[in-house]
Design an enzyme around this catalytic site. Structure first.
Site, PDB file in Angstrom:
ATOM      1  N   HIS A 163       1.192   6.064   5.027  1.00 20.54           N
ATOM      2  CA  HIS A 163       2.522   6.648   4.758  1.00 20.54           C
ATOM      3  C   HIS A 163       2.612   8.037   5.362  1.00 20.54           C
ATOM      4  CE1 HIS A 163       1.283   9.378   1.413  1.00 20.54           C
ATOM      5  NE2 HIS A 163       0.441   8.406   1.083  1.00 20.54           N
TER       6      HIS A 163
ATOM      7  N   ASP B 268      -3.527  13.239   2.593  1.00 19.38           N
ATOM      8  CA  ASP B 268      -2.905  12.071   1.967  1.00 19.38           C
ATOM      9  C   ASP B 268      -1.451  12.043   2.437  1.00 19.38           C
ATOM     10  OD1 ASP B 268      -1.916  10.080   0.345  1.00 19.38           O
ATOM     11  OD2 ASP B 268      -2.111  11.213  -1.514  1.00 19.38           O
TER      12      ASP B 268
ATOM     13  N   GLU C 248       6.241   7.434   0.036  1.00 18.44           N
ATOM     14  CA  GLU C 248       5.252   6.810  -0.839  1.00 18.44           C
ATOM     15  C   GLU C 248       5.029   7.626  -2.103  1.00 18.44           C
ATOM     16  OE1 GLU C 248       1.093   6.099  -2.351  1.00 18.44           O
ATOM     17  OE2 GLU C 248       2.027   7.938  -1.632  1.00 18.44           O
ATOM     18  N   GLU C 249       5.022   8.945  -1.945  1.00 13.96           N
ATOM     19  CA  GLU C 249       4.604   9.814  -3.040  1.00 13.96           C
ATOM     20  C   GLU C 249       5.587   9.849  -4.204  1.00 13.96           C
ATOM     21  OE1 GLU C 249       1.779  10.951  -3.252  1.00 13.96           O
ATOM     22  OE2 GLU C 249       0.937  11.158  -1.247  1.00 13.96           O
TER      23      GLU C 249
ATOM     24  N   ASP D 133       4.789  10.653   4.427  1.00 13.26           N
ATOM     25  CA  ASP D 133       5.163  11.798   3.601  1.00 13.26           C
ATOM     26  C   ASP D 133       3.936  12.381   2.906  1.00 13.26           C
ATOM     27  OD1 ASP D 133       5.122   9.340   2.115  1.00 13.26           O
ATOM     28  OD2 ASP D 133       5.983  10.401   0.407  1.00 13.26           O
TER      29      ASP D 133
ATOM     30  N   ASP E 146      -4.757   4.374   3.016  1.00 13.93           N
ATOM     31  CA  ASP E 146      -4.497   5.439   2.040  1.00 13.93           C
ATOM     32  C   ASP E 146      -5.520   5.352   0.915  1.00 13.93           C
ATOM     33  OD1 ASP E 146      -3.399   7.447   0.570  1.00 13.93           O
ATOM     34  OD2 ASP E 146      -1.619   6.343  -0.059  1.00 13.93           O
TER      35      ASP E 146
END
Length: 325
Positions: A75, A114, A144-145, A77, A168
């Site tokens: 991801h 991340d 995603e976050e 973001d 991830d």
């Protein structure tokens, strides 16, 4: 040494480029444009779905055309968190990286490894002509976050492969085949402003020096959470003396362990010294409890200006008990 001198150079070189592109959750336009330009420069086919997700495709090596297509996914973001004394605009400023022994860190902010390191690894695979491989689809999902909305809204048929490797993860050399999931809870308190007692002594209690971390990947480490510690301080004070609450603040994101928190409280003037004793004792207790994982934690108390208003007593009680439990 700087980050571009690390090995493997392709991955770290791309990760450095990614740190220069702002990419908060729900504001991924710049990193998506970066990936599109990357694909065009390397003459790679790419596509984007309505959710914003991007897939970049790399044809199979000669002789591997009949192999199954493998999807690599990460991801784009990142969690955007900073120390209170750090000046940083996550919408516009690049991340400042630091080489700290065997670790790469950020200067006063989250690093964005991340999942920037996953994105960098995919970019390195896409540009490595020495690899022998079947068809590859590199999938870059958004947001995603804050809810996995990119993955949840992935367009049907957007990727063709049947094998997906999600990049991830925090554990080198290990593969995961599932997870426990998660849940978010929002609590709302309606409060009434009351005139602040002017005969009280007002102080700012501050928790600082914590490492912080990801509320998922680091939850098992035992790191200190500033929001829990500040609540513990308020509970301790309220148990020993009358107290009014004027302000409380801590943490910025639901998926980041808070590094700092503050509260402005008032106590009777004759309890000023007793307040300092309570906070100093708690500071010693917390330092002892967290010495192995968060050795720089500290709790301080300093005189504050008297506020005009405070939170009503019943809401203060319910808030502290709710957060403390």
């Amino acid at each position: 040494m700087n980050i571009t001198e690390l090995k493997p150079s392709a991955i770290w070189g791309y990760f450095h480029q990614i740190t220069q592109v702002p990419r908060p959750s729900k504001k991924e336009e710049k990193i998506l444009a970066f990936l599109k330009k990357f694909a065009e420069e390397h003459k790679l086919e790419y596509d984007q779905d309505a959710a914003g997700n991007i897939v970049i495709r790399k044809p199979a090596s000669k002789g591997y055309e009949n192999r199954k297509t493998v999807i690599l996914q990460s991801h784009v973001d990142m969690v955007c968190e900073k120390n209170n004394d750090t000046i940083h605009d996550f919408d516009n400023d690049p991340i400042r990286t630091i080489i700290d022994g065997d670790w790469v860190r950020a200067d006063g902010t989250t690093l964005g490894a991340d999942n920037g390191i996953g994105v960098a690894a995919e970019m390195a695979v896409l540009t490595d002509d020495t690899l022998e491989h079947g068809p590859i689809e590199c999938l870059f999902t958004v947001d995603e976050e804050t809810g996995l909305t990119g993955a949840m809204n992935l367009a049907p048929g957007f990727v063709k492969g049947t094998i997906l490797l999600n990049l991830d993860s925090e554990d080198e050399g290990e593969m995961f085949i599932g997870c426990a999931g998660g849940m978010g809870t929002m609590a709302y308190y309606k409060y009434t402003q009351e005139k602040a007692p002017q005969e009280y002594y007002y102080a700012t209690i501050k928790v600082s020096g914590l490492k912080g971390g990801h509320s998922g990947g680091d939850i098992h480490v035992g790191l200190g959470a500033a929001t829990k510690i500040i609540t513990r301080a308020l509970y301790a004070v309220r148990e020993k003396m009358p107290m009014v609450l004027a302000h409380i603040d801590g943490g910025n994101l639901h998926n980041a362990i808070a590094r700092e928190a503050t509260a402005v409280i008032g106590v009777p003037m004759n309890q000023k010294e007793a307040l300092s004793v309570i906070i100093n004792e708690l500071d010693g207790d917390v330092r002892q409890e967290l010495k192995a994982v968060d050795p720089s934690v500290k709790i301080t108390v300093n005189t504050a200006d008297a506020p005009a208003h405070v939170v009503d007593a019943d809401t203060t009680r319910r808030l502290i008990l709710g957060l403390y439990s």
